[in-house]
Motif scaffolding. Structure first.
Motif, PDB file in Angstrom:
ATOM      1  N   ARG A 141      58.045  59.519   4.131  1.00  0.00           N
ATOM      2  CA  ARG A 141      58.180  60.796   4.840  1.00  0.00           C
ATOM      3  C   ARG A 141      56.846  61.507   5.029  1.00  0.00           C
ATOM      4  O   ARG A 141      56.808  62.738   5.141  1.00  0.00           O
ATOM      5  CB  ARG A 141      59.193  61.711   4.160  1.00  0.00           C
ATOM      6  N   TRP A 175      61.464  63.778  -4.496  1.00  0.00           N
ATOM      7  CA  TRP A 175      61.586  63.338  -3.110  1.00  0.00           C
ATOM      8  C   TRP A 175      61.229  61.870  -2.915  1.00  0.00           C
ATOM      9  O   TRP A 175      61.426  61.329  -1.837  1.00  0.00           O
ATOM     10  CB  TRP A 175      60.761  64.218  -2.190  1.00  0.00           C
ATOM     11  N   GLU A 214      49.815  65.856   0.895  1.00  0.00           N
ATOM     12  CA  GLU A 214      50.273  66.532   2.101  1.00  0.00           C
ATOM     13  C   GLU A 214      51.440  67.468   1.831  1.00  0.00           C
ATOM     14  O   GLU A 214      51.482  68.600   2.332  1.00  0.00           O
ATOM     15  CB  GLU A 214      50.683  65.498   3.137  1.00  0.00           C
ATOM     16  N   GLN A 215      52.396  67.025   1.016  1.00  0.00           N
ATOM     17  CA  GLN A 215      53.647  67.754   0.863  1.00  0.00           C
ATOM     18  C   GLN A 215      53.796  68.455  -0.471  1.00  0.00           C
ATOM     19  O   GLN A 215      54.645  69.328  -0.618  1.00  0.00           O
ATOM     20  CB  GLN A 215      54.827  66.803   1.057  1.00  0.00           C
ATOM     21  N   ARG A 250      51.872  74.195   2.313  1.00  0.00           N
ATOM     22  CA  ARG A 250      51.797  73.259   3.428  1.00  0.00           C
ATOM     23  C   ARG A 250      50.652  73.624   4.372  1.00  0.00           C
ATOM     24  O   ARG A 250      50.059  72.756   5.020  1.00  0.00           O
ATOM     25  CB  ARG A 250      53.116  73.233   4.192  1.00  0.00           C
ATOM     26  N   ALA A 257      47.506  71.637   3.700  1.00  0.00           N
ATOM     27  CA  ALA A 257      47.588  70.178   3.649  1.00  0.00           C
ATOM     28  C   ALA A 257      46.438  69.517   4.391  1.00  0.00           C
ATOM     29  O   ALA A 257      45.805  68.587   3.892  1.00  0.00           O
ATOM     30  CB  ALA A 257      48.934  69.711   4.217  1.00  0.00           C
TER      31      ALA A 257
END
Length: 573
Positions: free
Chosen positions: A119, A325, A369-370, A379, A382
């Motif tokens: 993702r 996640w 990134e997340q 965010r 990022a």
């Protein structure tokens, strides 16, 4: 009562139903550009390099000339590729190394696809790809015609398949049962199908829901390439047993994947059965001569040669094993951890574990990134984080490039290596320190060896030249004489070293025997008369590995027993 599942009337639409985003949109053009950059880099280095073919490359080319697909002591994939490349592109250095360059490019692409499967967005995908592109581990492997880079490719492909398997399971998708309710025909006439996710209540692309066969195919190609794929096989098996996919072992799909792997890799297994499992002897020799010099600290310290990217990999491990996640990728993360632990316990070389890094880079990049559970990241920040990480990785790659790729002359490379002060980069397999990285030293001196042996051969009487056999003491010398020898008028070469022993003693009478790199003491008692013919001449021996600096040449007259009669006993010497 209405069901939460769409009705069969959805099959009449001409486009796919709304699909929940299960991965980042693939940044196709930037990833392809980075892959192309990898190929261009290798092509340019091959054009400007003063180095020749590596001793291992010469061996694999010889294996192609002696190809026996179902009866080799080594997985035959590299031998098949050698003959295919030579037939299609020729035998120049650049042509022979085209396959490894493309494999390195494929690894760059797969790193981006792994980030997408986790993702990750465009930034994470590019960071993962840049880490593989700039890493000295992958640069060196992608430059030489060896099984190593292809082994890395199959490991990475298998781990990508495992990520997709875990993700489909975490979404409640049955990969083996696509719903006919979710099929449609595209305007181009192609049939598409989706699988239903009970967990998310959405349709998922079935193309990413059935990767078990891909896992089996990657394992089979790995068996055709290098037996080290068995370490990944053991790690994946352990991860399936203890991880969230253990219930899948009660279905037929993992066993079908295993069957595919064994079927595709059957030539390697059959060759071992026919020849009495020579891989076991090779492993004993490897442990006795090279791995004995490798300890746990050497293995762990060798990972630091990744530079800043090692921090990205550490973050990737933690993310795969602990973040909520990435639950769908937990099994792949466990496989990486088990493979690392297994190679550490067996005192493997530091680079043996390199194939797990594309996945770890991808997971680390997506975490940057997340953010992760328990580590909340804004965010909005990022992009700067990814740019800083990418800049550090690229800077390290540029600094280490002259010791990763043979782009500078030996003297300049030696000065650069000394300036960096990284002893591990110039340490040999047996623990010696050289001025150059061993791979670079192993690319020097082979044409001179062939030329000197050709002069000694030409000086023999006509009667001796008709029956003489040329015998090399190690596989590097044998490979060089077989590759360069026909160009300078040498007869076929034989050698009892390694894989060359399985090629046999040749068809010549072998009286006398012109030996290359065989000590005089080893010939006494085997020859009626031993005649010194000098040593191999090199303009500068400083850059060669020690065993190639003063290679002796002898003429063994009246060998007793004959070379053919003594061939079996020579195997153990």
């Amino acid at each position: 009562m209405r069901s939460g599942r769409p009705s069969a009337r959805a099959t009449r639409q001409v486009g796919p139903p709304d699909v929940a985003p299960t991965a980042g949109t693939v940044a196709r053009l930037p990833l392809l550009a980075l892959a192309a950059a990898a190929v261009v880099l290798h092509v340019v280095v091959n054009r400007v390099s003063v180095y020749g073919l590596h001793r291992d490359e010469l061996l694999y080319l010889a294996m192609g000339r002696h190809l026996r697909f179902w009866g080799m002591d080594f997985p035959p994939g590299i031998a098949v590729l050698a003959e295919t490349t030579r037939a299609l592109l020729g035998d120049t250095d650049g042509a022979l190394r085209a396959g490894p360059a493309l494999a390195h490019a494929a690894l760059v692409l797969l790193a981006g696809l792994l980030a997408s499967a986790l993702r990750g967005g465009r930034g994470a995908q590019l960071l993962a790809a840049v880490a593989v592109l700039a890493s000295p581990l992958f640069l060196r492997a992608g430059h030489l015609f060896q099984p190593l880079v292809f082994d890395q490719l199959w490991w990475t492909l298998a781990l990508l398949a495992l990520v997709h398997i875990g993700r489909a399971a975490s979404e409640g998708v049955d990969p083996a049962r696509p719903s006919s309710d979710a099929s449609w025909t595209t305007p181009g006439g192609r049939r598409r199908r989706l699988a239903w996710s009970a967990r998310s209540g959405q349709w998922l692309s079935h193309a990413t829901a059935s990767p078990w066969m891909l896992l089996g195919l990657a394992g089979g190609l790995g068996l055709l390439t290098k037996f080290s794929i068995l370490f990944l096989g053991a790690a994946v098996a352990a991860a399936l047993v203890v991880g969230p996919l253990r219930r899948s072992l009660l279905t037929v799909r993992p066993w079908l994947a295993l069957a595919v792997a064994l079927l595709v890799g059957a030539p390697s297994i059959v060759g071992q059965l026919r020849l009495g499992w020579p891989v076991l002897g090779q492993m004993r020799e490897l442990r006795g001569t090279q791995l004995v010099h490798v300890g746990a600290l050497d293995f762990l310290g060798g990972q630091l040669l990744l530079g800043p990217a090692v921090l990205l990999a550490v973050l990737g491990v933690w993310t795969l094993l602990a973040a909520r996640w990435t639950r769908g990728a937990r099994t792949a993360g466990l496989a990486c951890a088990f493979a690392f632990a297994l190679l550490l316990a067996l005192r493997g070389k530091a680079y043996y574990v390199a194939p797990v890094y594309p996945l770890l880079f991808a997971a680390g990049a997506v975490a940057l990134e997340q953010g992760t559970r328990g580590w909340r990241l804004r965010r909005s920040g990022a992009a700067p984080r990814l740019r800083i990480a990418g800049a550090l990785i690229v800077a390290y790659g540029l600094v280490t490039l002259p010791v990763a790729l043979p782009m500078l002359p030996p003297a300049a490379t030696a000065r650069w290596a000394a300036t960096l002060g990284v002893d591990a980069a110039t340490r040999t397999n047996t623990g010696q320190s050289l001025a150059l990285p061993q791979d670079f030293a192993d690319m020097l001196g082979w044409p001179e060896l062939a030329a000197t042996v050709a002069e000694a051969y030409a000086a023999l009487p006509d009667s001796a030249r008709a029956d003489v056999a040329v015998l090399a003491g190690n596989y590097g010398q044998a490979g060089a004489l077989e590759f360069y020898g026909p160009r300078v008028g040498l007869p076929p070469v034989v050698s009892p070293a390694g894989s060359y022993w399985f090629f046999g003693p040749g068809d010549r009478v072998a009286d006398p025997v012109l030996t290359v790199g065989v000590p005089e003491a080893a010939l006494r008692g085997r020859c009626t008369r031993v005649v010194p013919l000098g040593v191999v001449r090199h303009a500068d021996t400083r850059w060669l590995v020690p065993e190639e600096r003063d290679v002796p040449l002898f003429l063994c007259e009246g060998p007793n027993p004959s070379l053919r009669a003594s061939w079996r006993t020579l195997k153990s010497e």
